[in-house]
Design an enzyme around this catalytic site. Structure first.
Site, short mmCIF file in Angstrom:
data_model
loop_
_atom_site.label_atom_id
_atom_site.label_comp_id
_atom_site.label_asym_id
_atom_site.label_seq_id
_atom_site.Cartn_x
_atom_site.Cartn_y
_atom_site.Cartn_z
N ARG A 1 42.08 2.23 39.62
CA ARG A 1 40.88 2.00 38.81
C ARG A 1 39.65 2.63 39.46
NH1 ARG A 1 38.73 -3.43 36.13
NH2 ARG A 1 39.53 -4.41 38.00
N HIS B 1 29.85 -7.46 21.98
CA HIS B 1 31.09 -8.24 21.93
C HIS B 1 31.17 -8.93 20.57
CE1 HIS B 1 34.52 -10.46 23.33
NE2 HIS B 1 33.99 -11.55 22.82
C1 GAR Z 1 33.83 -3.71 17.94
O1 GAR Z 1 34.07 -4.81 17.09
C2 GAR Z 1 33.34 -4.19 19.29
O2 GAR Z 1 32.53 -5.34 19.21
C3 GAR Z 1 34.63 -4.51 19.97
O3 GAR Z 1 35.51 -3.48 19.61
C4 GAR Z 1 35.14 -3.01 18.31
C5 GAR Z 1 34.97 -1.52 18.40
O4 GAR Z 1 34.75 -0.97 17.13
N1 GAR Z 1 34.48 -4.61 21.39
C6 GAR Z 1 35.17 -5.45 22.14
O5 GAR Z 1 36.01 -6.21 21.70
C7 GAR Z 1 34.85 -5.36 23.62
N2 GAR Z 1 35.43 -6.46 24.31
P1 GAR Z 1 34.15 0.48 16.98
O6 GAR Z 1 35.00 1.40 17.87
O7 GAR Z 1 34.35 0.80 15.53
O8 GAR Z 1 32.72 0.47 17.39
#
Ligand code: GAR
Length: 205
Positions: free
Chosen positions: A67, A111
């Site tokens: 990482r 989030h």
């Molecule tokens: C979004 O809903 C964001 O809040 C979530 O992933 C999705 C990405 O959508 N993020 C997480 O869950 C982070 N822990 P996108 O690629 O269409 O923006």
């Protein structure tokens, strides 16, 4: 005021990225998106960036033995593009404390739940199985924990009895697209003041 250069980190389709690009194009966010980085070569977010002429780079997680090596590669790209603000827009990796310290106070995340409820990778599933009546989304500064940093902005949506993960996610996503660009705008305009866990929004000058 210094000119902020935004580096957007994504893992997938990049709809939040699109809402941020639109806010920059409208002049709501007075900053440049200097680079979009995805941890997967086939992330649609990279295509969205290229269509807009924004540098788009894949730093593929599984290409690195550790990482720390992956994060060194991320940091090299961010530094090459002069990034001053990192925006995690659907970036599905946990950043190490060393990375977070290097950019302390300059990393924002969205989030899809009302933190501190339902952190982690399955927010909608967790919210539905808990039986909450309200969910939503949270923009926060990133600290060393998982989805635990100081909260900048939240928006709530109702949870319906017949919701699935997909229907709830869609309702939440519409709010994400509204509050994430707004929070970035406030950051770029120097209007976020952090005092411990409290983030205050300063009035316009
Ligand atoms: C979004 O809903 C964001 O809040 C979530 O992933 C999705 C990405 O959508 N993020 C997480 O869950 C982070 N822990 P996108 O690629 O269409 O923006």
């Amino acid at each position: 005021m210094r000119e902020e250069k935004i580096g957007v980190l994504c893992s997938g389709r990049g709809s939040n990225l699109a809402s941020i690009i639109a806010a920059v194009e409208r002049g709501d966010i007075r900053a440049e998106i200097a680079v979009v980085i995805a941890d997967k070569a086939d992330a649609y977010a990279l295509e969205r960036a290229r269509e807009k002429g924004i540098p788009a780079v894949a730093v593929v997680y599984r290409d690195y033995a550790a990482r720390a090596d992956f994060e060194d590669a991320l940091r090299a790209e961010l530094s090459t593009h002069g990034v001053t603000l990192i925006v995690l827009a659907g970036f599905m990796r946990i950043l190490t404390p060393a990375f977070v310290h290097a950019y302390a106070g300059h990393i924002l995340n969205i989030h899809p739940a009302l933190l501190p409820s339902f952190p982690g990778a399955h927010a909608h599933r967790d919210a539905l199985s808990y039986g909450v009546k309200v969910s939503g989304c949270t923009v926060h500064f990133v600290d060393e924990g998982t989805d635990s940093g100081p909260i900048i902005m939240q928006a709530a949506v109702p949870v319906h009895d017949d919701d699935t993960e997909e229907t709830l996610a869609a309702r939440v996503l519409a709010e994400e697209h509204r509050i994430f660009p707004e929070a970035i705008r406030l950051y770029v305009d120097g209007r976020l003041q952090m005092d411990g866990r409290q983030v205050r929004i300063l009035p316009c000058q």
